[in-house]
Design a protein around this motif. Structure first.
Motif, PDB file in Angstrom:
ATOM      1  N   THR A  82     101.087 -45.017  61.913  1.00  0.00           N
ATOM      2  CA  THR A  82     100.450 -45.738  63.008  1.00  0.00           C
ATOM      3  C   THR A  82     101.483 -46.589  63.720  1.00  0.00           C
ATOM      4  O   THR A  82     102.418 -47.122  63.106  1.00  0.00           O
ATOM      5  N   CYS A  83     101.305 -46.716  65.028  1.00  0.00           N
ATOM      6  CA  CYS A  83     102.206 -47.522  65.854  1.00  0.00           C
ATOM      7  C   CYS A  83     101.415 -48.044  67.051  1.00  0.00           C
ATOM      8  O   CYS A  83     101.053 -47.273  67.945  1.00  0.00           O
ATOM      9  N   LEU A  94      92.084 -45.105  54.917  1.00  0.00           N
ATOM     10  CA  LEU A  94      93.343 -45.062  54.165  1.00  0.00           C
ATOM     11  C   LEU A  94      93.297 -43.992  53.082  1.00  0.00           C
ATOM     12  O   LEU A  94      94.284 -43.274  52.855  1.00  0.00           O
ATOM     13  N   TYR A 102     101.265 -45.318  56.879  1.00  0.00           N
ATOM     14  CA  TYR A 102     102.426 -46.195  57.088  1.00  0.00           C
ATOM     15  C   TYR A 102     102.439 -46.677  58.536  1.00  0.00           C
ATOM     16  O   TYR A 102     102.252 -45.894  59.468  1.00  0.00           O
ATOM     17  N   ASN A 103     102.666 -47.971  58.693  1.00  0.00           N
ATOM     18  CA  ASN A 103     102.643 -48.583  60.025  1.00  0.00           C
ATOM     19  C   ASN A 103     104.053 -48.954  60.466  1.00  0.00           C
ATOM     20  O   ASN A 103     104.870 -49.429  59.671  1.00  0.00           O
ATOM     21  N   HIS A 105     105.715 -51.590  62.331  1.00  0.00           N
ATOM     22  CA  HIS A 105     105.417 -52.942  62.818  1.00  0.00           C
ATOM     23  C   HIS A 105     106.654 -53.536  63.488  1.00  0.00           C
ATOM     24  O   HIS A 105     107.751 -53.497  62.925  1.00  0.00           O
ATOM     25  N   ARG A 113     103.543 -61.479  61.206  1.00  0.00           N
ATOM     26  CA  ARG A 113     102.405 -60.586  61.018  1.00  0.00           C
ATOM     27  C   ARG A 113     101.387 -60.893  62.107  1.00  0.00           C
ATOM     28  O   ARG A 113     101.169 -62.045  62.458  1.00  0.00           O
ATOM     29  N   LYS A 135     103.730 -49.701  54.140  1.00  0.00           N
ATOM     30  CA  LYS A 135     102.520 -48.992  53.745  1.00  0.00           C
ATOM     31  C   LYS A 135     101.318 -49.854  54.090  1.00  0.00           C
ATOM     32  O   LYS A 135     101.261 -51.031  53.739  1.00  0.00           O
ATOM     33  N   THR A 136     100.359 -49.283  54.762  1.00  0.00           N
ATOM     34  CA  THR A 136      99.217 -50.043  55.252  1.00  0.00           C
ATOM     35  C   THR A 136      98.244 -50.369  54.130  1.00  0.00           C
ATOM     36  O   THR A 136      97.840 -49.484  53.368  1.00  0.00           O
ATOM     37  N   GLU A 137      97.904 -51.649  54.044  1.00  0.00           N
ATOM     38  CA  GLU A 137      96.860 -52.134  53.140  1.00  0.00           C
ATOM     39  C   GLU A 137      95.781 -52.785  54.000  1.00  0.00           C
ATOM     40  O   GLU A 137      95.959 -52.971  55.208  1.00  0.00           O
ATOM     41  N   ASP A 141      99.090 -56.674  57.680  1.00  0.00           N
ATOM     42  CA  ASP A 141     100.539 -56.443  57.664  1.00  0.00           C
ATOM     43  C   ASP A 141     101.210 -56.903  56.374  1.00  0.00           C
ATOM     44  O   ASP A 141     102.330 -57.434  56.392  1.00  0.00           O
ATOM     45  N   GLY A 143     101.581 -54.880  53.440  1.00  0.00           N
ATOM     46  CA  GLY A 143     101.941 -53.782  52.551  1.00  0.00           C
ATOM     47  C   GLY A 143     103.414 -53.735  52.192  1.00  0.00           C
ATOM     48  O   GLY A 143     104.260 -54.390  52.823  1.00  0.00           O
TER      49      GLY A 143
END
Length: 304
Positions: A82-83, A94, A102-103, A105, A113, A135-137, A141, A143
């Protein structure tokens, strides 16, 4: 390895393009729904959607992605990048990707964040910023970090820095895909004690009073450019201030102490700022030299 890519604005096009050009198998794209734009409110797709369509990639523009976890799972992708997608993900979303989400950022996490990392790094006077692949949790922001790329801010406006970070995100996502494909999934935990957060920027944040010192005033102007655009009033009319740097100088706060082809120098609480690009009400962005040549601004004028 099958990939879903989620992004919306122009900033997010370069990473998608990089994945495709690197030969990665992007099997679907998520983006925000078409939105009305312009005076005629014409429904307009996002730049990511337009690019994906041009490459023949299926596009899903869910109004609320949280309600489509099962549909995403049925796509059969291994992971999602993701972006600047613009929607919050649920745990069910998820879980739809066996290798995770995975983001990309736009900050050096755990710094900044939240919603305005690029502007906030400039406002904070940081020397460096960058892109973190995490890694997205579910929490914001937070992860584990897969990789980081850094760059100098060096007086750039938010628009200029966004272009550089978009290019950096393109490099980062290709490297991340290669790492994940080869099984190198070790993550660095973020230092929660060092975490900082940033809010969504509004026009109310963009008022320039020249009551701060020169460095902070220049950072405010650059952070707000091109949008929402820093502004101040000159002879009762609002003027957008689009680029500036701190310089030596003194005078009454808000006073134009020099105006020539080199810029418009305005006194601050300490020092001065040299404004090199601006926009008068109803006009287009122009250089300081053009503003001076057009006699729209001169030494002795006052911003308030």
């Amino acid at each position: 390895m099958k990939i879903v890519y989620a992004g919306s604005p122009q900033y997010a096009v370069a990473p998608l393009r990089a994945l495709i050009e690197a030969g990665e198998e992007v099997i679907a794209v998520l983006t925000q729904p078409d939105k009305p734009t312009g005076r005629k409110r014409v429904l307009t797709p996002t730049p990511v959607k337009l690019y994906a369509i041009s490459k023949g990639i299926p596009v899903y523009d869910f109004d609320k992605v949280r309600g489509h976890a099962e549909q995403l799972k049925n796509i059969g992708a291994d992971l999602m990048f993701t972006c600047a997608y613009g929607q919050l993900l649920s745990q069910e979303v998820l879980n739809a990707f066996p290798m995770g989400v995975y983001n990309l950022h736009a900050s050096l996490l755990p710094a900044f964040r939240g919603a305005s990392p690029i502007q906030s790094a400039i406002l904070g006077g940081c020397e460096y910023t960058g892109v973190t692949v995490m890694k997205t949790e579910l929490a914001l922001d937070c992860g584990g970090i897969l990789l980081v790329k850094r760059c100098k801010i060096d007086g750039k406006t938010c628009g200029e820095l966004s272009e550089e970070l978009s290019r950096l995100s393109a490099e980062a996502v290709v490297e991340a895909a290669q790492l994940l494909k080869s099984g190198q999934t070790q993550l660095l935990l973020q230092d929660e004690a060092a975490a900082t957060f940033c809010k969504k920027i509004t026009k109310d944040d963009a008022k320039v009073s020249f009551e701060a010192d020169a460095a902070d005033t220049a950072n405010l102007i650059n952070a707000m450019s091109p949008s929402p655009a820093a502004f101040a009033c000159l002879n009762g009319s609002p003027v957008n201030l689009l680029k500036a740097c701190p310089v030596e100088g003194s005078g009454a706060r808000g006073e134009v102490i020099r105006a020539d082809k080199g810029g418009i120098v305005v006194a601050c609480a300490s020092g001065a700022v040299n404004i090199t690009a601006l926009q008068f009400s109803g006009g287009k962005p122009i250089s300081a030299a053009d503003a001076v040549n057009g006699r729209k601004i001169k030494a002795g004028d006052r911003f308030d």
